[in-house]
Write a protein that holds these residues in place. Structure first.
Motif, PDB file in Angstrom:
ATOM      1  N   GLY A  24      34.303  34.954  56.159  1.00  0.00           N
ATOM      2  CA  GLY A  24      32.854  35.871  56.735  1.00  0.00           C
ATOM      3  C   GLY A  24      32.663  36.887  55.398  1.00  0.00           C
ATOM      4  O   GLY A  24      32.186  36.357  54.220  1.00  0.00           O
ATOM      5  N   ASP A  25      32.430  37.642  54.967  1.00  0.00           N
ATOM      6  CA  ASP A  25      31.584  38.427  54.088  1.00  0.00           C
ATOM      7  C   ASP A  25      33.259  39.256  53.374  1.00  0.00           C
ATOM      8  O   ASP A  25      32.580  40.158  52.238  1.00  0.00           O
ATOM      9  CB  ASP A  25      30.429  39.140  54.972  1.00  0.00           C
ATOM     10  N   VAL A  26      33.879  39.106  53.199  1.00  0.00           N
ATOM     11  CA  VAL A  26      35.209  39.297  53.071  1.00  0.00           C
ATOM     12  C   VAL A  26      36.198  38.040  51.489  1.00  0.00           C
ATOM     13  O   VAL A  26      36.417  37.609  52.166  1.00  0.00           O
ATOM     14  CB  VAL A  26      36.249  39.934  53.764  1.00  0.00           C
ATOM     15  N   ALA A  27      35.726  38.763  50.732  1.00  0.00           N
ATOM     16  CA  ALA A  27      36.690  38.141  49.623  1.00  0.00           C
ATOM     17  C   ALA A  27      38.101  38.744  49.143  1.00  0.00           C
ATOM     18  O   ALA A  27      37.881  40.023  49.045  1.00  0.00           O
ATOM     19  CB  ALA A  27      35.073  37.944  48.581  1.00  0.00           C
ATOM     20  N   THR A  28      38.870  38.377  49.043  1.00  0.00           N
ATOM     21  CA  THR A  28      40.496  38.580  48.524  1.00  0.00           C
ATOM     22  C   THR A  28      40.102  38.254  47.356  1.00  0.00           C
ATOM     23  O   THR A  28      39.734  37.462  46.919  1.00  0.00           O
ATOM     24  CB  THR A  28      41.549  37.900  49.277  1.00  0.00           C
ATOM     25  N   VAL A  29      40.636  38.327  46.176  1.00  0.00           N
ATOM     26  CA  VAL A  29      40.901  38.654  45.010  1.00  0.00           C
ATOM     27  C   VAL A  29      42.373  39.019  44.721  1.00  0.00           C
ATOM     28  O   VAL A  29      43.150  39.806  44.588  1.00  0.00           O
ATOM     29  CB  VAL A  29      39.806  39.430  44.649  1.00  0.00           C
ATOM     30  N   GLY A  30      42.482  38.050  43.886  1.00  0.00           N
ATOM     31  CA  GLY A  30      43.846  37.927  42.609  1.00  0.00           C
ATOM     32  C   GLY A  30      43.769  37.118  41.322  1.00  0.00           C
ATOM     33  O   GLY A  30      42.536  36.525  41.132  1.00  0.00           O
ATOM     34  N   ILE A  31      44.719  37.146  40.760  1.00  0.00           N
ATOM     35  CA  ILE A  31      44.933  36.347  39.703  1.00  0.00           C
ATOM     36  C   ILE A  31      45.768  34.802  40.284  1.00  0.00           C
ATOM     37  O   ILE A  31      46.319  35.255  40.823  1.00  0.00           O
ATOM     38  CB  ILE A  31      45.651  37.191  38.590  1.00  0.00           C
ATOM     39  N   THR A  32      45.653  33.524  38.760  1.00  0.00           N
ATOM     40  CA  THR A  32      45.630  32.086  39.378  1.00  0.00           C
ATOM     41  C   THR A  32      47.598  32.636  39.045  1.00  0.00           C
ATOM     42  O   THR A  32      48.006  33.122  38.052  1.00  0.00           O
ATOM     43  CB  THR A  32      44.717  31.371  38.969  1.00  0.00           C
ATOM     44  N   GLN A  33      48.161  30.651  39.125  1.00  0.00           N
ATOM     45  CA  GLN A  33      49.482  31.124  38.936  1.00  0.00           C
ATOM     46  C   GLN A  33      49.600  31.167  37.701  1.00  0.00           C
ATOM     47  O   GLN A  33      50.443  31.205  36.919  1.00  0.00           O
ATOM     48  CB  GLN A  33      49.530  29.629  39.780  1.00  0.00           C
ATOM     49  N   TYR A  34      48.100  30.323  36.759  1.00  0.00           N
ATOM     50  CA  TYR A  34      48.410  29.853  35.328  1.00  0.00           C
ATOM     51  C   TYR A  34      48.485  31.336  34.372  1.00  0.00           C
ATOM     52  O   TYR A  34      49.110  31.710  33.636  1.00  0.00           O
ATOM     53  CB  TYR A  34      47.203  29.180  35.118  1.00  0.00           C
ATOM     54  N   ALA A  35      47.111  32.612  35.261  1.00  0.00           N
ATOM     55  CA  ALA A  35      47.288  33.970  34.389  1.00  0.00           C
ATOM     56  C   ALA A  35      48.982  34.595  34.427  1.00  0.00           C
ATOM     57  O   ALA A  35      48.723  35.060  33.895  1.00  0.00           O
ATOM     58  CB  ALA A  35      46.347  34.904  35.636  1.00  0.00           C
ATOM     59  N   GLN A  36      50.071  34.473  35.748  1.00  0.00           N
ATOM     60  CA  GLN A  36      50.552  35.218  35.523  1.00  0.00           C
ATOM     61  C   GLN A  36      51.637  34.802  34.839  1.00  0.00           C
ATOM     62  O   GLN A  36      52.373  35.485  34.273  1.00  0.00           O
ATOM     63  CB  GLN A  36      51.319  35.377  37.714  1.00  0.00           C
ATOM     64  N   GLU A  37      51.559  33.391  34.887  1.00  0.00           N
ATOM     65  CA  GLU A  37      52.761  32.549  33.894  1.00  0.00           C
ATOM     66  C   GLU A  37      52.923  33.329  32.476  1.00  0.00           C
ATOM     67  O   GLU A  37      52.920  33.366  31.679  1.00  0.00           O
ATOM     68  CB  GLU A  37      52.880  31.492  33.715  1.00  0.00           C
ATOM     69  N   GLN A  38      51.252  33.782  31.698  1.00  0.00           N
ATOM     70  CA  GLN A  38      50.997  33.175  30.929  1.00  0.00           C
ATOM     71  C   GLN A  38      51.454  35.407  30.362  1.00  0.00           C
ATOM     72  O   GLN A  38      51.757  36.071  29.465  1.00  0.00           O
ATOM     73  CB  GLN A  38      49.206  34.067  30.499  1.00  0.00           C
ATOM     74  N   LEU A  39      51.281  35.339  31.711  1.00  0.00           N
ATOM     75  CA  LEU A  39      51.410  37.391  31.571  1.00  0.00           C
ATOM     76  C   LEU A  39      52.785  37.385  31.024  1.00  0.00           C
ATOM     77  O   LEU A  39      53.480  38.346  30.752  1.00  0.00           O
ATOM     78  CB  LEU A  39      50.715  38.121  32.561  1.00  0.00           C
ATOM     79  N   GLY A  40      53.881  36.216  31.811  1.00  0.00           N
ATOM     80  CA  GLY A  40      55.522  36.783  32.522  1.00  0.00           C
ATOM     81  C   GLY A  40      55.040  37.904  33.369  1.00  0.00           C
ATOM     82  O   GLY A  40      54.640  38.237  34.184  1.00  0.00           O
TER      83      GLY A  40
END
Length: 125
Positions: A17-33
């Motif tokens: 609809g008009d709501v967006a859920t935001v997070g980080i990708t699998q790649y990003a969390q792997e880079q972060l640890g």
């Protein structure tokens, strides 16, 4: 049906609809640890596209999370305060950071679909 788009900063945005859920990708969390701390934006805050609005800290580094599109924060994932590891365990599920009401759906057009994002990640080598 929800549409998911991706940014070059490794955020995902799932629009219903008009709501967006935001997070980080699998790649990003792997880079972060291992994620040890998450700060989510306050409800009611208006954010511009590309504005830093959340923080994720891991054993390796601290990173800003940027708003992939402009809008008003309607919910922050408060559960991450007690369970920051959810970002590692389920980055595209219960590890989401915030939800926002879209200011301009046309901004989604500038984001990548999954195939384009996968190709982008592969190009990072």
């Amino acid at each position: 049906m929800a549409v998911t788009k991706y940014t070059e900063e490794h955020e995902w945005v799932r629009v219903e609809g008009d709501v967006a859920t935001v997070g980080i990708t699998q790649y990003a969390q792997e880079q972060l640890g291992d994620v040890v701390f998450v700060e989510v934006p306050a409800v009611g805050r208006k954010v511009a596209k590309g504005e830093a609005c959340a923080v994720v800290e891991s054993v390796k580094a601290a990173s800003d999370i940027y708003a992939p599109v402009a809008g008003e924060i309607v919910e922050g994932n408060a559960a991450l305060a007690d369970s920051p590891g959810d970002v590692n365990a389920e980055p595209t599920g219960k590890g989401w950071f915030f939800k926002l009401k879209l200011a301009d759906k046309a901004e989604l057009d500038g984001l990548m679909d999954e195939a384009a994002y996968d190709a982008f990640v592969k190009s990072l080598g």
